[in-house]
Design a protein around this motif. Structure first.
Motif, PDB file in Angstrom:
ATOM      1  N   ASN A 199       0.742  -1.184  -0.361  1.00  9.33           N
ATOM      2  CA  ASN A 199      -0.237   0.199  -0.236  1.00  9.33           C
ATOM      3  C   ASN A 199       0.836   1.691   0.362  1.00  9.33           C
ATOM      4  O   ASN A 199       0.293   2.428   0.864  1.00  9.33           O
ATOM      5  CB  ASN A 199      -1.035  -0.403   1.089  1.00  9.33           C
ATOM      6  N   GLY A 200       2.310   0.574  -0.324  1.00 10.17           N
ATOM      7  CA  GLY A 200       2.572   2.634  -0.732  1.00 10.17           C
ATOM      8  C   GLY A 200       3.650   2.569  -0.061  1.00 10.17           C
ATOM      9  O   GLY A 200       4.368   3.466   0.320  1.00 10.17           O
ATOM     10  N   VAL A 201       3.811   1.697   1.067  1.00 15.55           N
ATOM     11  CA  VAL A 201       4.786   2.074   2.336  1.00 15.55           C
ATOM     12  C   VAL A 201       5.778   0.506   1.979  1.00 15.55           C
ATOM     13  O   VAL A 201       5.674  -0.288   2.037  1.00 15.55           O
ATOM     14  CB  VAL A 201       4.126   1.674   3.347  1.00 15.55           C
ATOM     15  N   ARG A 202       7.063   1.217   2.521  1.00 18.93           N
ATOM     16  CA  ARG A 202       8.155   0.522   2.531  1.00 18.93           C
ATOM     17  C   ARG A 202       7.968  -0.567   3.963  1.00 18.93           C
ATOM     18  O   ARG A 202       7.589   0.107   5.186  1.00 18.93           O
ATOM     19  CB  ARG A 202       9.704   1.173   2.680  1.00 18.93           C
ATOM     20  N   VAL A 203       8.026  -1.724   3.809  1.00 20.71           N
ATOM     21  CA  VAL A 203       7.980  -2.743   4.626  1.00 20.71           C
ATOM     22  C   VAL A 203       8.772  -3.691   4.443  1.00 20.71           C
ATOM     23  O   VAL A 203      10.037  -3.998   4.233  1.00 20.71           O
ATOM     24  CB  VAL A 203       6.467  -3.720   4.465  1.00 20.71           C
ATOM     25  N   LEU A 204       8.946  -4.052   6.403  1.00 23.98           N
ATOM     26  CA  LEU A 204      10.135  -5.152   6.852  1.00 23.98           C
ATOM     27  C   LEU A 204       9.998  -7.005   7.469  1.00 23.98           C
ATOM     28  O   LEU A 204       9.058  -5.977   8.318  1.00 23.98           O
ATOM     29  CB  LEU A 204      11.255  -4.699   7.630  1.00 23.98           C
ATOM     30  N   PHE A 205       9.510  -7.747   6.872  1.00 19.88           N
ATOM     31  CA  PHE A 205       9.587  -8.781   7.796  1.00 19.88           C
ATOM     32  C   PHE A 205      10.308  -9.067   8.185  1.00 19.88           C
ATOM     33  O   PHE A 205      11.052  -9.881   7.349  1.00 19.88           O
ATOM     34  CB  PHE A 205       8.630  -9.490   7.103  1.00 19.88           C
ATOM     35  N   LEU A 206       9.642  -9.988   9.220  1.00 19.05           N
ATOM     36  CA  LEU A 206      10.619 -11.483   9.488  1.00 19.05           C
ATOM     37  C   LEU A 206      10.422 -12.251  10.727  1.00 19.05           C
ATOM     38  O   LEU A 206       9.015 -11.867  11.809  1.00 19.05           O
ATOM     39  CB  LEU A 206      12.201 -10.161  11.039  1.00 19.05           C
ATOM     40  N   SER A 207      10.700 -13.055  10.738  1.00 17.17           N
ATOM     41  CA  SER A 207      10.410 -14.465  11.127  1.00 17.17           C
ATOM     42  C   SER A 207      10.908 -14.516  12.657  1.00 17.17           C
ATOM     43  O   SER A 207      11.833 -15.397  12.540  1.00 17.17           O
ATOM     44  CB  SER A 207      10.431 -15.447  10.339  1.00 17.17           C
ATOM     45  N   ARG A 208       9.982 -14.524  13.102  1.00 14.52           N
ATOM     46  CA  ARG A 208      10.795 -14.039  14.292  1.00 14.52           C
ATOM     47  C   ARG A 208      11.435 -15.612  15.164  1.00 14.52           C
ATOM     48  O   ARG A 208      12.435 -15.285  15.211  1.00 14.52           O
ATOM     49  CB  ARG A 208       9.868 -13.829  15.712  1.00 14.52           C
ATOM     50  N   HIS A 209      10.858 -15.790  14.920  1.00 12.15           N
ATOM     51  CA  HIS A 209      11.685 -17.538  15.458  1.00 12.15           C
ATOM     52  C   HIS A 209      12.151 -18.513  14.143  1.00 12.15           C
ATOM     53  O   HIS A 209      12.835 -19.753  14.473  1.00 12.15           O
ATOM     54  CB  HIS A 209      10.596 -18.534  15.743  1.00 12.15           C
ATOM     55  N   GLY A 210      13.027 -17.979  13.314  1.00 14.90           N
ATOM     56  CA  GLY A 210      12.683 -18.591  12.275  1.00 14.90           C
ATOM     57  C   GLY A 210      11.779 -19.053  10.609  1.00 14.90           C
ATOM     58  O   GLY A 210      11.216 -19.193  11.411  1.00 14.90           O
ATOM     59  N   LYS A 211      12.715 -18.969   9.837  1.00 18.39           N
ATOM     60  CA  LYS A 211      11.511 -19.526   8.734  1.00 18.39           C
ATOM     61  C   LYS A 211      11.584 -20.848   9.439  1.00 18.39           C
ATOM     62  O   LYS A 211      12.570 -22.034   9.346  1.00 18.39           O
ATOM     63  CB  LYS A 211      12.246 -19.295   7.217  1.00 18.39           C
ATOM     64  N   GLY A 212      10.314 -21.805   9.752  1.00 14.48           N
ATOM     65  CA  GLY A 212      10.661 -23.730   9.665  1.00 14.48           C
ATOM     66  C   GLY A 212       9.966 -23.173  11.390  1.00 14.48           C
ATOM     67  O   GLY A 212       9.873 -23.954  11.627  1.00 14.48           O
ATOM     68  N   HIS A 213       9.954 -22.245  11.771  1.00 14.50           N
ATOM     69  CA  HIS A 213       9.869 -21.933  13.212  1.00 14.50           C
ATOM     70  C   HIS A 213      10.565 -23.077  14.157  1.00 14.50           C
ATOM     71  O   HIS A 213      10.586 -23.405  14.782  1.00 14.50           O
ATOM     72  CB  HIS A 213       8.201 -21.962  13.717  1.00 14.50           C
TER      73      HIS A 213
END
Length: 294
Positions: free
Chosen positions: A49-63
């Motif tokens: 939606n026009g906003v720069r975003v950063l996503f972090l999987s807190r527990h790592g990919k695959g938890h």
């Protein structure tokens, strides 16, 4: 943009599925090393939606990373290094109140930290700071998150105290009853020291607790187990994605400072005088506190 605004960059910490959503343009996945090591996973960078975003999987990919082994300093530092202006946490939690039912969202505004084996600060011997945690979340971002979750169709409760336990085991019934007697609202394993580190990094922070269970105090519901938690999280996945999309739309591409003064909270927090500061420690701290350390 004016001197009082900068480009919005919203960091979102949650599960890996939260960024698999319509409308998100992913630009890159970046491996970023911080002075405190590597974050839990590569950071997904994109626009929503026009906003720069950063996503972090807190527990790592695959938890793959348990709560007590999260490198929260690296996670928060990575968000700061990549230009985050705000940080939103999505966190599963148990409920101590009948009216906070599984499937509901809670816009948390207070914490009780019962963790015992985690490193709670960026600052260390050689440069000491004491930031205020009296009001541990950003009031503006928290209200925006609550409004976004409501717009996404979730039932939202404004305000609540989140007790952070060490884990990874769930509570005993005696502990659950004790925390209820203290007046706690929800319980989880991940919000500390994350919220403390966000404040030290001068990042406005908000957390939406996604209620999955009644811990183990509720006589009719029975004790929490992993299967029930995962089932509710799966039900809430779409609402969580819509919440993220809505808050990005609501915030917009330009951001003014938090009304709570969070971006300048280190101005009077560092007690070690310049001549006594350890240069090696300063080199690390400038990553998150360069504004005040030069």
């Amino acid at each position: 943009m004016t001197e009082q605004t900068r480009e919005t960059c919203l960091a979102i910490f949650g599960g890996s599925g939260i960024y698999e959503m319509p409308g998100l343009t992913i630009e890159e996945e970046r491996e970023i090393e911080t002075p405190w090591g590597m974050p839990s996973a590569p950071v997904t960078i994109g626009r929503l939606n026009g906003v720069r975003v950063l996503f972090l999987s807190r527990h790592g990919k695959g938890h793959t990373i348990p709560p007590s082994e999260l490198n929260a300093r690296a996670n928060v530092a990575a968000a700061k290094m990549l230009g985050a202006t705000d940080m939103l946490s999505l966190s599963a939690c148990g409920s101590f109140r009948e009216e906070l039912a599984p499937g509901d969202f809670v816009a948390v505004d207070q914490f009780v930290d019962r963790t015992k084996g985690r490193t709670p600060s960026f600052f260390e011997s050689g440069c000491v700071a004491h930031v205020s945690m009296a009001h541990p979340v950003c009031s503006r971002l928290t209200e925006e998150a609550a409004q976004a979750a409501e717009a996404a169709g979730a039932r939202v409760h404004r305000g609540g105290t989140y007790l952070v336990m060490e884990g990874p085991q769930f509570s005993t019934k005696a502990e659950s009853e004790l925390y209820r007697s203290w007046g706690m609202d929800v319980i989880g394993m991940t919000a500390m020291p994350e919220a403390k580190l966000a404040r030290e990094a001068e990042l406005p922070y908000a957390i939406l607790g996604m209620v999955t269970d009644y811990d183990c105090w509720h006589e009719d519901e029975g004790p929490v187990d992993v299967a029930s938690v995962l089932a509710i999280l799966a039900q809430n996945r779409d609402a969580g994605q819509r919440t993220v999309a809505e808050i990005a739309r609501m915030i917009g591409p330009e951001r003014t400072p938090s009304p709570d003064g969070i971006e300048t909270c280190l101005d009077f927090a560092i007690v070690t005088p310049p001549e006594a500061r350890d240069p090696q420690v300063l080199r690390k701290l400038k990553t998150i506190a360069g504004r005040v350390l030069g």
